[in-house]
Design a protein around this motif. Structure first.
Motif, PDB file in Angstrom:
ATOM      1  N   MET A 142       1.154  -0.846  -0.450  1.00 26.67           N
ATOM      2  CA  MET A 142       0.061   0.224   0.012  1.00 26.67           C
ATOM      3  C   MET A 142       0.616   1.418  -0.537  1.00 26.67           C
ATOM      4  O   MET A 142       0.594   2.337  -0.524  1.00 26.67           O
TER       5      MET A 142
ATOM      6  N   LEU B 184      -4.861 -13.200  -4.986  1.00 25.19           N
ATOM      7  CA  LEU B 184      -5.907 -12.676  -3.786  1.00 25.19           C
ATOM      8  C   LEU B 184      -4.776 -11.610  -3.925  1.00 25.19           C
ATOM      9  O   LEU B 184      -5.731 -10.326  -3.432  1.00 25.19           O
TER      10      LEU B 184
ATOM     11  N   ALA C 201      -5.321  -8.804  -5.889  1.00 24.26           N
ATOM     12  CA  ALA C 201      -7.054  -8.106  -5.995  1.00 24.26           C
ATOM     13  C   ALA C 201      -7.216  -7.124  -4.578  1.00 24.26           C
ATOM     14  O   ALA C 201      -8.076  -6.022  -5.085  1.00 24.26           O
ATOM     15  N   GLY C 202      -6.692  -7.643  -3.640  1.00 28.43           N
ATOM     16  CA  GLY C 202      -7.097  -6.954  -2.200  1.00 28.43           C
ATOM     17  C   GLY C 202      -6.501  -5.267  -2.832  1.00 28.43           C
ATOM     18  O   GLY C 202      -7.265  -4.723  -1.800  1.00 28.43           O
TER      19      GLY C 202
ATOM     20  N   PHE D  78      -8.981  -3.632  -5.577  1.00 29.86           N
ATOM     21  CA  PHE D  78      -9.831  -3.653  -4.327  1.00 29.86           C
ATOM     22  C   PHE D  78      -9.822  -2.443  -3.453  1.00 29.86           C
ATOM     23  O   PHE D  78     -11.265  -1.559  -3.277  1.00 29.86           O
ATOM     24  N   LEU D  79      -8.489  -2.231  -3.030  1.00 30.72           N
ATOM     25  CA  LEU D  79      -8.801  -0.654  -1.903  1.00 30.72           C
ATOM     26  C   LEU D  79      -8.452   0.788  -3.095  1.00 30.72           C
ATOM     27  O   LEU D  79      -7.933   1.289  -2.505  1.00 30.72           O
TER      28      LEU D  79
ATOM     29  N   LEU E 124      -5.954   0.612  -5.091  1.00 31.61           N
ATOM     30  CA  LEU E 124      -4.215   0.855  -5.715  1.00 31.61           C
ATOM     31  C   LEU E 124      -3.888   0.318  -6.246  1.00 31.61           C
ATOM     32  O   LEU E 124      -2.485   0.186  -7.070  1.00 31.61           O
TER      33      LEU E 124
ATOM     34  N   GLY F 148     -10.679  -7.314  -8.446  1.00 34.28           N
ATOM     35  CA  GLY F 148     -10.792  -6.211  -7.152  1.00 34.28           C
ATOM     36  C   GLY F 148     -11.813  -4.657  -7.585  1.00 34.28           C
ATOM     37  O   GLY F 148     -12.677  -5.369  -6.582  1.00 34.28           O
TER      38      GLY F 148
ATOM     39  N   VAL G  78     -15.678  -5.460  -7.634  1.00 33.67           N
ATOM     40  CA  VAL G  78     -15.546  -5.423  -6.737  1.00 33.67           C
ATOM     41  C   VAL G  78     -16.321  -3.617  -5.785  1.00 33.67           C
ATOM     42  O   VAL G  78     -17.050  -4.060  -5.420  1.00 33.67           O
TER      43      VAL G  78
ATOM     44  N   LEU H 245     -19.003  -2.029  -3.759  1.00 35.85           N
ATOM     45  CA  LEU H 245     -19.682  -1.720  -3.136  1.00 35.85           C
ATOM     46  C   LEU H 245     -21.067  -0.226  -3.045  1.00 35.85           C
ATOM     47  O   LEU H 245     -21.621  -0.180  -1.956  1.00 35.85           O
TER      48      LEU H 245
ATOM     49  N   TRP I  90     -20.735  -7.433  -7.564  1.00 41.21           N
ATOM     50  CA  TRP I  90     -19.598  -7.170  -7.167  1.00 41.21           C
ATOM     51  C   TRP I  90     -19.824  -9.468  -6.687  1.00 41.21           C
ATOM     52  O   TRP I  90     -18.672  -8.914  -6.510  1.00 41.21           O
TER      53      TRP I  90
ATOM     54  N   GLY J   5     -16.081 -11.161  -8.217  1.00 45.01           N
ATOM     55  CA  GLY J   5     -15.703 -12.285  -6.484  1.00 45.01           C
ATOM     56  C   GLY J   5     -15.876 -13.616  -7.244  1.00 45.01           C
ATOM     57  O   GLY J   5     -14.602 -13.905  -6.335  1.00 45.01           O
TER      58      GLY J   5
ATOM     59  N   ILE K 197     -12.651 -13.958  -9.230  1.00 48.41           N
ATOM     60  CA  ILE K 197     -10.591 -14.477  -8.513  1.00 48.41           C
ATOM     61  C   ILE K 197     -10.543 -15.477  -7.783  1.00 48.41           C
ATOM     62  O   ILE K 197     -10.062 -16.185  -7.849  1.00 48.41           O
TER      63      ILE K 197
END
Lengths: 265, 339
Positions: free
Chosen positions: A116, A197, A200-201, A204-205, A207, A217, A220, A224, A233, A237, A240
């Motif tokens: 991050m 994973l 994708a995370g 998702f954030l 970034l 990601g 998804v 939100l 989503w 999801g 993934i």
């Protein structure tokens, strides 16, 4: 299980290669008159998102981002890790100590916090997300390879190579590494699901790739804001989950093949 | 080796690591080609040289890097982590404010993960190839493969929106005020104050995120418990114990589990890193006012003091947890005591 894993991965690779042939829509074209269409409505088999883009098309195209990104992280990370680990194990002494302390340092930072900070600093796009993941990915390979090199560098065939007049670099790359590489390959197959994973995370954030691009990601994440439109989503999801699970099946299978002790179970 | 010597030796080994962590996070925060000025000054002040110069001077951005690092390290030893550019509050104060929420969430999650993981791991090793074993193995694969942010959304949608059996995002309902602060852990604080309705509300808020976060860890723990137990159960001393006529439960718990514990404890220690990774994702979905969300906001606004503070904090927690794991080895493995 391994067969199932191979079939699913092969399916996704095929989807990635032939996405334009399978897709019913354009992944980027917006159509506000069809925004948030439910699955099955107006030819949107898996529904449409808040900008009227076809979810199924975007999920299919998403394979084109996720699979290469996961492979890139694993290949680059393992290459750096193997080189670092082999150098540390081969040189030994002070160099070993120094390189391994650096490795430990990298391992102390939780993957996503480090990634991050790095993506946030370098700027948000796919390339930087991959760079960030490579930076957090190599240490486990370095540790693994170092241990193996330490184990085999005193074997007789290494001494024999010495006596035959081989130079250090030659011995390391032609005599030792080929004997040390199998566990790294096992780790790579076990690890690729995890890399996907985490990638994708990160996206998702927010970034990873820009929100317009059809990445699972970030799709998804876009869901939100439209939480009750579950298709936004759930489908990316599940994409993934299916890919990661398939890679993990393959990884478990390959580990069992290389480690007969576990196969007995 | 007596415990004190073992303890001190391990403790001394963590010091260079902790110093390295501070240096490393300093390098990340500074070596990257990004400009905290443009990230934190309003657009219309870009042309104003005075504002930019004042900003640089205020955060020490005008000094050479090694000086900045030594200043930082000196302040750190005095407990001063600098002031967050984003919140304009001391980073230490921010951490104090946000850490308890994460400790409560992650602590609850690791309890769920351990109970679920060790429990199912033992069952699936003892009754190998039974239905329970297959279920556990299936669960392990799904648990470590399923993205937790998707699991969290499914959980929220089904359990909160549709069935209404758990509460939604946040630590408490909006209309409920925080319990009187003692530990900062809402469930503990509510229990201390005897406010059981608040306790119930906090529980109904934490159970879903903690379960989602714990499920991933449970998968990892179950996998290692199963394989470690299988290995130990095949040992000669287990057969010996059985041939002595010991009850099966005693053989499994006393003779097998205590010897299978070392790899399990190792994995639990290493999974703190996974927990923190998960916490960033879970906290952003559940609007959980914890350190993960703070870290995320710091990273996206290039808030260097906060990024460094949080990185150092989390890496230190990781080092400390693994230090404790080392100490646990001492009690679990008699061979360390003799060596």
């Amino acid at each position: 299980m391994v067969v199932v894993g191979f079939l699913v991965v092969a399916g996704w690779v095929l989807v990635a290669l032939l996405a334009p042939n399978f897709a019913t829509h354009d992944p980027l074209s917006q159509d506000v008159s069809h925004r948030l269409d439910e699955p099955g409505e107006n030819g949107h088999i898996w529904g449409a998102d808040a900008l009227g883009r076809d979810i199924q098309t975007r999920v299919l195209y998403g394979a084109r981002i996720t699979i290469p990104a996961g492979l890139a992280v694993i290949l680059l990370g393992s290459t750096i890790g193997v080189l670092m680990g082999a150098t540390a194990g081969w040189l030994g002494g002070l160099w070993d100590e120094l390189l391994m302390r650096i490795t430990e340092l990298f391992m102390a930072f939780p993957t996503i916090i480090l990634a991050m900070a790095i993506t946030a600093a370098l700027g948000r796009d796919i390339r930087n997300a991959i760079i960030a993941l490579v930076i957090v990915w190599w240490p486990s390979y370095a540790r693994l390879i170092r241990g193996i090199v330490l184990e085999i560098k005193h074997n007789e065939y290494v001494d024999a190579a010495h006596c035959a007049g081989a130079t250090g670099v030659w011995i390391l790359f032609r005599t030792i590494l080929p004997n040390a590489i199998a566990p790294a390959i096992v780790l790579m197959t076990l690890d690729i699901g995890n890399a996907i994973l985490t990638f994708a995370g990160l996206s998702f954030l927010g970034l990873g790739p820009p929100p317009t691009s059809p990445e699972w990601g970030s799709m998804v994440n876009a869901g939100l804001d439209n939480f009750s439109q579950w298709w936004m989503w759930l489908f990316p999801g599940m994409a993934i989950a299916s890919l990661v699970m398939a890679f993990n099946f393959i990884g478990d299978g390959i580990r069992d093949i290389f480690d007969p002790r576990l196969r007995r179970d | 080796m007596p415990l004190q010597v073992f303890f001190l030796r391990r403790l001394l080994l963590t010091i260079p690591l902790l110093v390295g962590i501070t240096l490393f996070s300093f390098i990340i925060a500074n070596a990257v080609p990004s400009d905290p000025v443009s990230a934190n000054i309003p657009q219309n002040a870009f042309d104003n040289e005075e504002i930019i110069a004042a900003f640089r001077a205020k955060w020490g951005l005008d000094k050479p890097p090694h000086e900045q690092y030594l200043t930082y390290l000196g302040n750190l030893l005095r407990g001063d982590l600098g002031v967050s550019i984003k919140t304009s509050k001391p980073v230490l104060e921010d951490i104090r404010q946000f850490l308890p929420a994460t400790v409560e969430l992650a602590g609850f999650a690791i309890l769920i993960g351990m109970a679920l993981g060790i429990g199912t791991g033992i069952v699936s090793a003892v009754w190998r190839n039974s239905i329970a074993d297959y279920l556990t193995r299936g669960y392990v694969v799904i648990g470590v493969s399923f993205p937790i942010f998707v699991l969290a959304l499914i959980g929220l949608n089904v359990l909160h929106v549709q069935w209404g059996i758990v509460a939604g995002p946040g630590r408490l309902d909006f209309i409920i005020r925080d319990p009187p602060a003692v530990t900062g852990l809402f469930m503990v604080d509510a229990a201390i104050a005897g406010q059981w309705d608040k306790f119930a509300n906090a529980f109904s808020h934490i159970i879903l995120p903690a379960f989602v976060l714990g499920s991933f860890v449970a998968g990892i723990i179950a996998r290692i418990t199963r394989s470690s137990m299988l290995e130990v159960l095949g040992m000669d001393y287990i057969r010996t114990a059985r041939s002595h006529g010991l009850r099966e439960r005693r053989v499994v718990i006393r003779h097998a589990l205590s010897n299978a514990m070392i790899p399990i404890v190792t994995v639990i220690g290493l999974s703190t890193a996974n927990l923190m990774t998960g916490a960033v994702l879970i906290e952003s979905i559940f609007a959980w006012p914890g350190i993960g969300r703070y870290a995320f906001r710091a990273a996206t606004s290039q808030d260097f003091p906060a990024i460094m503070g949080v990185s150092i904090l989390i890496a230190s927690i990781y080092v400390m947890v693994n230090f404790l794991v080392d100490i646990l080895y001492y009690f679990l493995d008699p061979r360390i005591r003799v060596a």
